[in-house]
Scaffold this motif. Sequence first.
Motif, PDB file in Angstrom:
ATOM      1  N   LEU A  36      -1.603   2.408  -9.222  1.00  0.00           N
ATOM      2  CA  LEU A  36      -0.965   2.317  -7.913  1.00  0.00           C
ATOM      3  C   LEU A  36      -1.986   1.695  -6.983  1.00  0.00           C
ATOM      4  O   LEU A  36      -3.122   2.172  -6.886  1.00  0.00           O
ATOM      5  N   ARG A  37      -1.588   0.610  -6.327  1.00  0.00           N
ATOM      6  CA  ARG A  37      -2.537  -0.074  -5.463  1.00  0.00           C
ATOM      7  C   ARG A  37      -1.841  -0.613  -4.230  1.00  0.00           C
ATOM      8  O   ARG A  37      -0.623  -0.816  -4.203  1.00  0.00           O
ATOM      9  N   ILE A  38      -2.676  -0.867  -3.224  1.00  0.00           N
ATOM     10  CA  ILE A  38      -2.272  -1.641  -2.058  1.00  0.00           C
ATOM     11  C   ILE A  38      -3.050  -2.945  -2.155  1.00  0.00           C
ATOM     12  O   ILE A  38      -4.280  -2.932  -2.207  1.00  0.00           O
ATOM     13  N   ARG A  39      -2.331  -4.068  -2.207  1.00  0.00           N
ATOM     14  CA  ARG A  39      -2.984  -5.381  -2.299  1.00  0.00           C
ATOM     15  C   ARG A  39      -2.774  -6.143  -0.997  1.00  0.00           C
ATOM     16  O   ARG A  39      -1.647  -6.308  -0.538  1.00  0.00           O
ATOM     17  N   THR A  40      -3.880  -6.602  -0.437  1.00  0.00           N
ATOM     18  CA  THR A  40      -3.841  -7.495   0.716  1.00  0.00           C
ATOM     19  C   THR A  40      -4.282  -8.869   0.237  1.00  0.00           C
ATOM     20  O   THR A  40      -5.347  -8.997  -0.373  1.00  0.00           O
ATOM     21  N   THR A  41      -3.445  -9.874   0.482  1.00  0.00           N
ATOM     22  CA  THR A  41      -3.788 -11.247   0.103  1.00  0.00           C
ATOM     23  C   THR A  41      -3.976 -12.079   1.356  1.00  0.00           C
ATOM     24  O   THR A  41      -3.271 -11.901   2.347  1.00  0.00           O
ATOM     25  N   ILE A  74       2.557  -2.960  -1.947  1.00  0.00           N
ATOM     26  CA  ILE A  74       2.303  -1.782  -2.784  1.00  0.00           C
ATOM     27  C   ILE A  74       2.760  -2.171  -4.174  1.00  0.00           C
ATOM     28  O   ILE A  74       3.859  -2.729  -4.333  1.00  0.00           O
ATOM     29  N   THR A  75       1.934  -1.893  -5.174  1.00  0.00           N
ATOM     30  CA  THR A  75       2.301  -2.202  -6.550  1.00  0.00           C
ATOM     31  C   THR A  75       2.090  -0.964  -7.410  1.00  0.00           C
ATOM     32  O   THR A  75       1.038  -0.327  -7.341  1.00  0.00           O
ATOM     33  N   TYR A  76       3.109  -0.666  -8.220  1.00  0.00           N
ATOM     34  CA  TYR A  76       2.989   0.348  -9.268  1.00  0.00           C
ATOM     35  C   TYR A  76       3.042  -0.397 -10.596  1.00  0.00           C
ATOM     36  O   TYR A  76       3.906  -1.249 -10.805  1.00  0.00           O
ATOM     37  N   LYS A  77       2.090  -0.080 -11.490  1.00  0.00           N
ATOM     38  CA  LYS A  77       2.099  -0.645 -12.835  1.00  0.00           C
ATOM     39  C   LYS A  77       2.182   0.506 -13.826  1.00  0.00           C
ATOM     40  O   LYS A  77       1.370   1.432 -13.783  1.00  0.00           O
ATOM     41  N   GLY A  78       3.183   0.440 -14.693  1.00  0.00           N
ATOM     42  CA  GLY A  78       3.352   1.460 -15.718  1.00  0.00           C
ATOM     43  C   GLY A  78       2.352   1.298 -16.842  1.00  0.00           C
ATOM     44  O   GLY A  78       1.565   0.340 -16.853  1.00  0.00           O
ATOM     45  N   PRO A  79       2.379   2.212 -17.802  1.00  0.00           N
ATOM     46  CA  PRO A  79       1.448   2.118 -18.932  1.00  0.00           C
ATOM     47  C   PRO A  79       1.694   0.846 -19.748  1.00  0.00           C
ATOM     48  O   PRO A  79       2.820   0.343 -19.800  1.00  0.00           O
ATOM     49  N   LYS A  80       0.649   0.331 -20.380  1.00  0.00           N
ATOM     50  CA  LYS A  80       0.784  -0.836 -21.249  1.00  0.00           C
ATOM     51  C   LYS A  80       1.720  -0.468 -22.400  1.00  0.00           C
ATOM     52  O   LYS A  80       1.684   0.653 -22.901  1.00  0.00           O
ATOM     53  N   ILE A  81       2.549  -1.439 -22.810  1.00  0.00           N
ATOM     54  CA  ILE A  81       3.568  -1.127 -23.814  1.00  0.00           C
ATOM     55  C   ILE A  81       3.296  -1.765 -25.171  1.00  0.00           C
ATOM     56  O   ILE A  81       4.147  -1.714 -26.050  1.00  0.00           O
ATOM     57  N   ASP A  82       2.124  -2.379 -25.353  1.00  0.00           N
ATOM     58  CA  ASP A  82       1.748  -2.884 -26.672  1.00  0.00           C
ATOM     59  C   ASP A  82       0.226  -2.854 -26.800  1.00  0.00           C
ATOM     60  O   ASP A  82      -0.467  -2.544 -25.845  1.00  0.00           O
ATOM     61  N   SER A  83      -0.249  -3.215 -27.976  1.00  0.00           N
ATOM     62  CA  SER A  83      -1.693  -3.114 -28.228  1.00  0.00           C
ATOM     63  C   SER A  83      -2.424  -4.444 -28.127  1.00  0.00           C
ATOM     64  O   SER A  83      -3.636  -4.488 -28.337  1.00  0.00           O
ATOM     65  N   GLU A 131       6.239  -3.470 -13.874  1.00  0.00           N
ATOM     66  CA  GLU A 131       5.591  -3.605 -12.574  1.00  0.00           C
ATOM     67  C   GLU A 131       6.662  -3.537 -11.481  1.00  0.00           C
ATOM     68  O   GLU A 131       7.692  -4.199 -11.575  1.00  0.00           O
ATOM     69  N   ILE A 132       6.392  -2.738 -10.475  1.00  0.00           N
ATOM     70  CA  ILE A 132       7.276  -2.628  -9.309  1.00  0.00           C
ATOM     71  C   ILE A 132       6.429  -2.928  -8.084  1.00  0.00           C
ATOM     72  O   ILE A 132       5.363  -2.336  -7.902  1.00  0.00           O
ATOM     73  N   GLU A 133       6.908  -3.851  -7.260  1.00  0.00           N
ATOM     74  CA  GLU A 133       6.120  -4.266  -6.102  1.00  0.00           C
ATOM     75  C   GLU A 133       7.028  -4.439  -4.890  1.00  0.00           C
ATOM     76  O   GLU A 133       8.171  -4.868  -5.021  1.00  0.00           O
ATOM     77  N   MET A 134       6.495  -4.081  -3.729  1.00  0.00           N
ATOM     78  CA  MET A 134       7.224  -4.313  -2.485  1.00  0.00           C
ATOM     79  C   MET A 134       6.243  -4.612  -1.369  1.00  0.00           C
ATOM     80  O   MET A 134       5.096  -4.174  -1.403  1.00  0.00           O
ATOM     81  N   SER A 135       6.705  -5.400  -0.414  1.00  0.00           N
ATOM     82  CA  SER A 135       5.820  -5.740   0.700  1.00  0.00           C
ATOM     83  C   SER A 135       5.850  -4.638   1.747  1.00  0.00           C
ATOM     84  O   SER A 135       6.846  -3.917   1.890  1.00  0.00           O
TER      85      SER A 135
END
Length: 183
Positions: A52-57, A67-76, A83-87
């Motif tokens: 979970l992060r806040i990204r400023t570009t 704000i970005t949420y990234k779920g667990p990696k789904i492969d090896s 990924e879910i992101e919103m401004s």
Amino acid sequence: MIEVEVKAKIDDFSLMEKKLGEIGAAKTKKEFQEDIYFNSPVVDFAKTDEALRIRTTKENDDVNIFITYKGPKIDSKSKTRKEIEMSIEESQKCTDIFEAVGFRKVRTVRKNRQYYSYKNFEISLDDIEGLDPYMEIEIALEDGEDYSNAQKSIFELFEKLGIRDGFERTSYLELLENLNNNN
């Protein structure tokens, strides 16, 4: 959205820029990114492989915050994950809300990122404070789409660019944390 992403350590930005130009990749933008990562009061994201992060570009005078949420990696093999992101409008107010409900800041990651577009790939050359140079190649898919062909095509593009090793599934946050833990 599913983000199919692979990254590799590279030796030299200028050499890679030349190779990208040779295959017809178009430089699209250059921006500074500041990512503030948080850990959950309920689960340890380091253990669940979530983020979970806040990204400023910042690109010239344009500033965007997400704000970005990234779920667990789904492969090896790659960093493929949901990924879910919103401004949002204000990083500090969001940080205040997260901390008020028990989230805690883990680390801030800063990088200069040069983007390229090639076919259906987004390519970035990443100059991360405290790390060696990296290149990421990604394809965005809709939820439920099969990612195996996208992943295969990403590795084929790395091969075309002369990169056969140095692949890294670990996030920049984890790489920086590992550096601190080893010092």
